[in-house]
Design a protein around this motif. Sequence first.
Motif, PDB file in Angstrom:
ATOM      1  N   SER A  47       0.838  -1.183   0.000  1.00  0.00           N
ATOM      2  CA  SER A  47       0.000   0.000   0.000  1.00  0.00           C
ATOM      3  C   SER A  47       0.884   1.249   0.000  1.00  0.00           C
ATOM      4  N   THR A  48       0.642   2.164  -0.922  1.00  0.00           N
ATOM      5  CA  THR A  48       1.383   3.429  -0.973  1.00  0.00           C
ATOM      6  C   THR A  48       0.438   4.622  -0.844  1.00  0.00           C
ATOM      7  N   PHE A  49      -0.712   4.539  -1.526  1.00  0.00           N
ATOM      8  CA  PHE A  49      -1.669   5.647  -1.496  1.00  0.00           C
ATOM      9  C   PHE A  49      -2.147   5.910  -0.071  1.00  0.00           C
ATOM     10  N   PHE A  50      -2.465   4.817   0.634  1.00  0.00           N
ATOM     11  CA  PHE A  50      -2.980   4.975   1.998  1.00  0.00           C
ATOM     12  C   PHE A  50      -1.872   5.047   3.049  1.00  0.00           C
ATOM     13  N   LYS A  56      -3.879   8.067   5.051  1.00  0.00           N
ATOM     14  CA  LYS A  56      -3.648   7.078   6.109  1.00  0.00           C
ATOM     15  C   LYS A  56      -4.565   7.357   7.295  1.00  0.00           C
ATOM     16  N   ALA A  59      -8.026   6.294   6.313  1.00  0.00           N
ATOM     17  CA  ALA A  59      -8.103   4.830   6.296  1.00  0.00           C
ATOM     18  C   ALA A  59      -8.238   4.269   7.708  1.00  0.00           C
ATOM     19  N   LEU A  70      -8.789  -0.126   3.949  1.00  0.00           N
ATOM     20  CA  LEU A  70      -8.531   0.417   2.616  1.00  0.00           C
ATOM     21  C   LEU A  70      -7.141   0.023   2.135  1.00  0.00           C
ATOM     22  N   ASN A  71      -6.191  -0.172   3.073  1.00  0.00           N
ATOM     23  CA  ASN A  71      -4.854  -0.652   2.701  1.00  0.00           C
ATOM     24  C   ASN A  71      -4.942  -2.029   2.049  1.00  0.00           C
ATOM     25  N   GLU A  74      -6.372  -1.727  -1.438  1.00  0.00           N
ATOM     26  CA  GLU A  74      -5.365  -1.203  -2.367  1.00  0.00           C
ATOM     27  C   GLU A  74      -4.385  -2.305  -2.777  1.00  0.00           C
ATOM     28  N   ILE A  77      -6.072  -4.712  -5.287  1.00  0.00           N
ATOM     29  CA  ILE A  77      -6.192  -4.147  -6.636  1.00  0.00           C
ATOM     30  C   ILE A  77      -4.838  -4.154  -7.346  1.00  0.00           C
ATOM     31  N   LYS A  78      -3.792  -3.763  -6.641  1.00  0.00           N
ATOM     32  CA  LYS A  78      -2.446  -3.767  -7.238  1.00  0.00           C
ATOM     33  C   LYS A  78      -2.007  -5.181  -7.604  1.00  0.00           C
ATOM     34  N   THR A 102      -4.895  -9.245   1.501  1.00  0.00           N
ATOM     35  CA  THR A 102      -6.018  -8.411   1.108  1.00  0.00           C
ATOM     36  C   THR A 102      -7.293  -8.969   1.735  1.00  0.00           C
TER      37      THR A 102
END
Length: 385
Positions: A47-50, A56, A59, A70-71, A74, A77-78, A102
Amino acid sequence: MKILLIGEYSGLHNSLKDGLQLNGHTVTLLGTGDGFKRYPVDILIKSTFFEIPIFKFIAKIIDKIFKVSLNDIEIGIKTFFKIKKLKGFDIVQLVNENSFKTTPILEVKLIKIIKNNNKNIFLLSCGTDFKSIQYALNKNFRYSILTPYFNNKKLKNSYRHILKYNNKHFKNLHEYIYKNIKGVISSDLDYHIPLKEEIKYLGMIPNPINLSKIKYNKLKIDGEIIIFHGINIKNSIKKGNNYFQKSMKIIKELHGNKIKYIEVKNLNYNDYVKSYDSCHIFLDQVYAYDQGYNALEAMAKGKVVFTGAEKEWLDHYNLIEDSIAINALPETNYLVNKLTDLINNPEKIESISVNARKFIENHHDFKSIASIYEDKWLKALKNEK
């Protein structure tokens, strides 16, 4: 063979990869690096976005209120975009039932993709999963990582990441995985015992330890005895770190002039290993029958480790009590007595140190363990035909 290892949170898959490569196989390791531990992987998904401060914060609020990570979403999805390219592997092994880190729904979707693009999926049981948590919840162990929760139900929120394996979503994930794997392997007795009656169970294979990366220096006591205690705050309760802390408070009062105590928290893997390099005694965990990966690596260095070393483990390997490791129990006075005995008899520390290294060489060497995995995988596939 072309082999894909999915997930890493202890070092097991890294050492197995090293052994398999020595045996001539092509191995790819995919994983998150397990947060602050930063285990090396070939394909890193995290996770980078969150991790951006403002997101963060959001989240964390959503996770606390709605119990939705949410991490994890993410990461799922990645992973979806990464694994579509992973095709044609002869063997795929999941590190546990939540190997992609996940949500259960996304785990199922990801495993479907892996199954469609590759031949044979195997599962490891080397961490909390549906089977082991069910077994512990039914109080079939004399004690387990759930013991603190049984004694104090106010800890429920602290155990949410463990108890989740008992909810319907993880049960569905568990059932889906077991329908689609060729077999399941356990890494030690804590996971072997709950699986003994499972039809797809292939047996226990001890954790592989890459001894070429772990230097052994025979312990020599010529001054203060150094005692090390490493704490992962998130897992502190289930490891029983509080018993070690209470014990060390007493030990410092009784033997403060004879010992040096080192306590560290939440270090990444490389810094963690360096931090205990000089110690003689290594405090690992109390709620286990067998050793986990941290304990085994410390034993390979010749440390005297307080960890799971129960009667079942002694019987399995035909060992004498306290000859290889010290069985740690959730009893402060017991731990104080065991520590005091070693402090007053440093020759025992030196003897156990030698025995510990020999034990790892005889039962956990990564090259021979990798060969056992190969045999288990190929035998399961042969029996299926």
